[in-house]
Structure formats: structure tokens, C-alpha cells
Enzyme design. Structure first.
Site, PDB file in Angstrom:
ATOM      1  N   SER A  82       0.850  -1.195   0.000  1.00 41.56           N
ATOM      2  CA  SER A  82       0.000   0.000   0.000  1.00 41.56           C
ATOM      3  C   SER A  82       0.886   1.246   0.000  1.00 41.56           C
ATOM      4  CB  SER A  82      -0.897   0.006   1.237  1.00 41.56           C
ATOM      5  OG  SER A  82      -0.107   0.332   2.368  1.00 41.56           O
ATOM      6  N   LYS A  83       0.242   2.382  -0.030  1.00 47.61           N
ATOM      7  CA  LYS A  83       0.960   3.661  -0.084  1.00 47.61           C
ATOM      8  C   LYS A  83       1.976   3.800   1.048  1.00 47.61           C
ATOM      9  CE  LYS A  83      -2.184   6.632  -2.620  1.00 47.61           C
ATOM     10  NZ  LYS A  83      -1.934   5.765  -3.762  1.00 47.61           N
TER      11      LYS A  83
END
Ligand code: GLU
Length: 496
Positions: A253-254
Site C-alpha cells: 500500500s501507499k
């Protein structure tokens, strides 16, 4: 039997590494089996789909340089390949399922579903999902009501049984039907299908033989198998690929860094470096070898060698791949990829000016000086800035070799001024010989002799190779820079 596989993204976000991995593995599988690779847009969730994401999808794959054989833009025997253009089909099958007693109309308004949920919560009930209220309505009456009332169509999940299927990677999967969300919606009240119905109808009609997708879809597969049975169709072969995780073992994820292909592209990653690295996420090819062209990957792709363990995305490893690809790339091709980054830092003039022919040629010629060690495309332009614009002169101390005084430095640079124009006219090997001889004659260390010259020409002590730089700067410009540095150093430092 001809292999037919598909990448079926929902355009609800930018194309990310997980999606790319699914698309690439489908592509490699199709090509390796001389089969067909299809792109299908699953855009039935009208609230979450966006045209910008569709554009991003086409852009991404055009940049990556691999394509589908059938799809919305290329057409094919099962057009259209966009689900929002196929809603009539889904409606037809949903109603057929109702007529066959495998699905039913549900008239429960959202308020009722809400109230059931709240009641259960208050009673701490372990039951979740729909309470099957409309499952037992009289079928004829329900069909009558459906003519005029708002309703959805729900699938009848067979009660108290289990659903089995074989996953090529995971093996035998047995799922208790009680664990499937009770009677999922197939057709919404707006006439649009849910993912499950549209996905199965299309996989069947488009002749999909193998479904390769991420393991996050595994939980939906029992429901899909039930739906295939209800429709009287043979399910395709399933192969759920392990998820791509960050190095901490959590879903990528980010928090871990870039995740969309767009970000990697903007960060200066080459398409082939990204493809090569992603192809290794969950697949072993040959012992001790990691660099492969797309064709080589196709030739070696073997579903038997898919890894069962989760794949870990290692940003440093991708950087290594990018470094290798930058190093090996033909200079003209590399320039085409790197020039947009150079324009971003105004290397060829203000406002991202397009390079004139001379600048383009200079840029291409200069790439060998910096491509050995650049991890990202943007670094190439950064490192070559001094060739295109005169760098500001740093303070006097930066020019000074270790243990040298200001006077020594000035002397060394004056010697440098004496040969710099000749250096610009020689090839690198002859230039090196010349400079070595001068260092000997003058009784100075070679490194000491070159340091002030390097700073005068490039503005820093650590620069791309000096002889190559002098040749590219040319005698006149090199001499001018040294003269400027000399006049600066000639003004004695103020001692307070
Ligand atoms: N539309 C689904 C997605 O967005 C497709 C899942 C599948 O491959 O069945 O990934």
C-alpha cells in the site's frame, strides 16, 4: 483446446502493481500457450468507475508495451468487451435463473435490511448478511410484483452443503455454503449486475479457459462455482495468485511507497525494468538469472513453477533492475525515455523547452558518462546539468585537493588551464596519457592536478568522468570556465 485468459480490471483506481502482475501473468500464460489474452472492462459499479481510470489503463499498457489480442479498443469476436455495454445479457441470465428457481426476486427495502442488521447487533447474533426473507415468497406472486415494484435478484445459495473446486495452485478447496454471504445480489434494482454475475456470464460467453487472478478473489470463488452450476455451465480452471506484500508482510500500500504504475513511471523507472521485476513476483524462472526480455519471459513461463508463498515487493530490487536496464540500453532509446525528465528540470531551457538538435545530440553523446550508475531516469539529467548550463562556482575550499594550500590550488589550476584546450581535442586515452605526463613533469599527483580542474568545469568534486566531460564541453567553453575559476581564486581569501 485453445487457452483464453483475461485481465478484467474495474476502472475504480489507477493501475497498480497488483493489477499489473495479474495482467502480465495472464499475458505470459496466453503467449506461452499460443492462446488469446483478453482485456475486459468490469465497469458495472457506476458509482466508483471513472473515465480517468480507463484512460490511465490504456496509457499504462501503451507505456509498458504489451497488449491484449481482444479488448474494447481492439475489438474481437465477443465485442463489446465493456460490461456496461452488455447489461441486457446479464439481465437475461438473471431472469432465466429466477425462472429456473435458482434465484429469486427480493423486494426488501434498504430500511428493512438495516433494521435486521441492527436487531442482530443488539442481540449479539453471529448471523450476518441477508436473512433470506424473500426466498420463500410465492414465485408467481413475486414475478407479478417484480413487474411494478423495485426489486433485486438474489442467488439461492444451496443451504447446508459445501462447494468444492480445485485451484491449480492451492489444490482442493472445500467451502461450507453457510460461510458464503447469504444469497448475494446478482442484479441490482437499477438493472445493473453485480460483479459476480457479470464476471461469470462474460467468462463463459467469452470462452475463458483459465482464471488467473489475485488471491483476494478466492473467497468469491465458491459463489462463482455455485453460479456456474446454477447456469448449467462448466467453470474455467482457477488459479489464485499469492498477493503482493510490502516487506513488513502487509498488503502493498501507499505506506510502503509507490504502488501505482504511474508513480513508478514518474519516478523514472523504465517500463522493461518494471515488467521484468513484476514477472518475478511469484514465479521462478532459471536459477541464478533475473534479467529477461518479454519474449524470454514468455518462453519460460510455466504455471507449474508459480510460487505458493506471498510475493514481497522490494523497492531496492526494482531499483537494481532499473540500474541494469539503464546501463544496457541503447543511447538513442535511453535518450527518448530520459528527455522528458530532462525537460522537467529545464535542462534545455525554461518552461520545459524541447531540446534543439544540438542539445539532443549532446545529451545522447553524454549519456555514456552517467548511465553506468543511475538508478532512475531523472538522475541522468541531473548529473548532466553542468554540460548544458554553467554551474555556479563553489567556494574556494571546494577546489582544494587534500593537504593543498590556496596557493597550491591556484598553481594546479593554472597548469590545468595550460592543457585543457588540448585535452578537449584528444580522445580519452590520449588525454589521459597527456595529463599523466604533465603531472610527472610538474611533480604533482594526478588526482591533485585534476581536482581543481574538475571543480572549475563541473562545479563539484564528484562528477561524471572528466576527460569525457571536457571533450563534450569543447575547448572554448572549457577554457572559459577555467578562466572564470582562476579569476575567482586569484582574489586572495580574506583572512580576518
Ligand atoms: N473486476 C475484478 C477486479 O477488479 C476482476 C476480478 C477477477 O479477475 O475476476 O479485479
Amino acid at each position: 483446446m485453445e487457452v483464453r485468459v483475461r485481465y478484467a480490471p474495474s476502472p475504480t483506481g489507477l493501475q497498480h502493481i497488483g493489477g499489473l502482475r495479474t495482467a502480465l501473468f495472464n499475458y505470459l500464460f496466453a503467449r506461452s500457450q499460443k492462446g488469446v489474452f483478453i482485456l475486459r472492462l468490469e465497469d458495472t459499479d457506476r458509482t466508483r468507475c471513472d473515465d480517468a481510470y480507463v484512460r490511465n489503463l490504456y496509457d499504462t499498457f501503451a507505456w509498458l508495451g504489451f497488449r491484449w489480442d481482444e479488448g474494447p479498443d481492439s475489438g474481437g469476436p465477443f465485442s463489446p468487451y465493456i460490461q456496461s455495454e452488455r447489461t441486457g445479457l446479464y439481465r437475461r441470465y438473471a431472469h432465466e435463473l429466477v425462472a429456473a428457481g435458482k434465484a429469486y426476486y427480493c423486494f426488501c427495502p434498504p430500511e428493512r435490511l438495516d433494521a435486521v442488521r441492527k436487531e442482530r447487533e443488539a442481540a449479539h447474533s453471529s448471523q450476518t448478511g441477508y436473512d433470506r426473507f424473500c426466498r420463500t415468497l410465492d414465485a408467481q406472486e413475486a414475478a407479478q410484483r417484480a413487474q411494478t415494484e423495485q426489486c433485486v435478484i438474489r442467488l439461492k445459495i444451496p443451504l447446508d452443503a459445501a462447494t468444492r473446486f480445485t485451484d491449480r495452485l492451492i489444490g482442493e478447496v472445500v467451502w461450507k455454503n453457510n460461510d458464503i454471504n447469504p444469497d448475494p445480489v446478482l442484479l441490482k434494482s437499477d438493472g445493473f449486475p453485480t460483479y459476480h454475475l457479470a464476471n461469470i456470464v462474460d467468462d463463459h460467453l467469452m470462452g475463458i479457459t483459465h482464471v488467473l487472478r489475485a488471491q483476494e478473489w478466492l473467497a468469491s470463488t465458491p459463489l462463482h462455482v455455485i453460479l456456474y452450476e446454477a447456469l448449467g455451465w462448466e467453470p474455467p480452471e482457477f488459479c489464485h495468485l499469492p498477493m503482493v506484500m510490502g516487506q513488513d508482510g502487509k498488503k502493498l500500500s501507499k505506506r510502503h511507497g509507490a504502488t501505482s504504475v504511474d508513480e513508478f513511471r514518474k519516478n523514472g523507472v523504465l517500463p522493461h525494468a518494471l515488467l521484468n521485476y513484476v514477472a518475478l513476483l511469484g514465479m521462478s524462472y532459471e536459477e541464478g538469472r533475473e534479467i529477461y526480455s518479454l519474449d524470454e519471459l514468455v518462453a519460460r513461463f510455466n504455471p507449474e513453477k508459480l510460487n505458493k508463498a506471498q510475493a514481497v515487493f522490494d523497492y531496492k530490487k526494482l531499483e537494481w533492475f532499473n540500474t541494469q536496464y539503464i546501463k544496457e540500453m541503447d543511447d538513442e532509446e535511453l535518450a527518448a525515455q530520459a528527455i522528458p525528465f530532462a525537460r522537467e528540470i529545464n535542462l534545455f531551457g525554461p518552461n520545459g523547452a524541447v531540446p534543439c538538435e544540438n542539445d539532443r545530440t549532446l545529451f545522447i553523446k553524454a549519456l555514456p558518462l552517467v548511465k553506468e550508475r543511475a538508478a532512475y531516469l531523472g538522475e541522468l539529467a541531473e548529473k548532466l546539468r553542468y554540460l548544458f548550463a554553467e554551474p555556479p562556482l563553489p567556494e574556494a575550499s571546494v577546489f582544494m585537493p587534500k593537504k593543498a594550500t590556496h596557493e597550491d590550488t591556484l598553481r594546479l589550476l593554472r597548469i590545468g588551464r595550460g592543457f585543457v584546450e588540448e585535452l578537449a581535442r584528444l580522445n580519452e586515452a590520449d588525454g589521459e596519457a597527456l595529463v599523466k605526463r604533465i603531472a610527472e613533469d610538474e611533480d604533482v599527483k594526478l588526482g591533485d592536478l585534476l581536482m581543481p580542474l574538475r571543480v572549475a568545469l563541473t562545479g563539484t568534486r564528484v562528477s561524471p568522468p572528466l576527460f569525457g566531460s571536457v571533450i563534450l564541453l569543447g575547448a572554448r567553453r572549457a577554457a572559459q570556465r577555467v578562466d572564470k575559476a582562476l579569476s575567482m581564486l586569484a582574489i586572495p581569501p580574506v583572512n580576518c
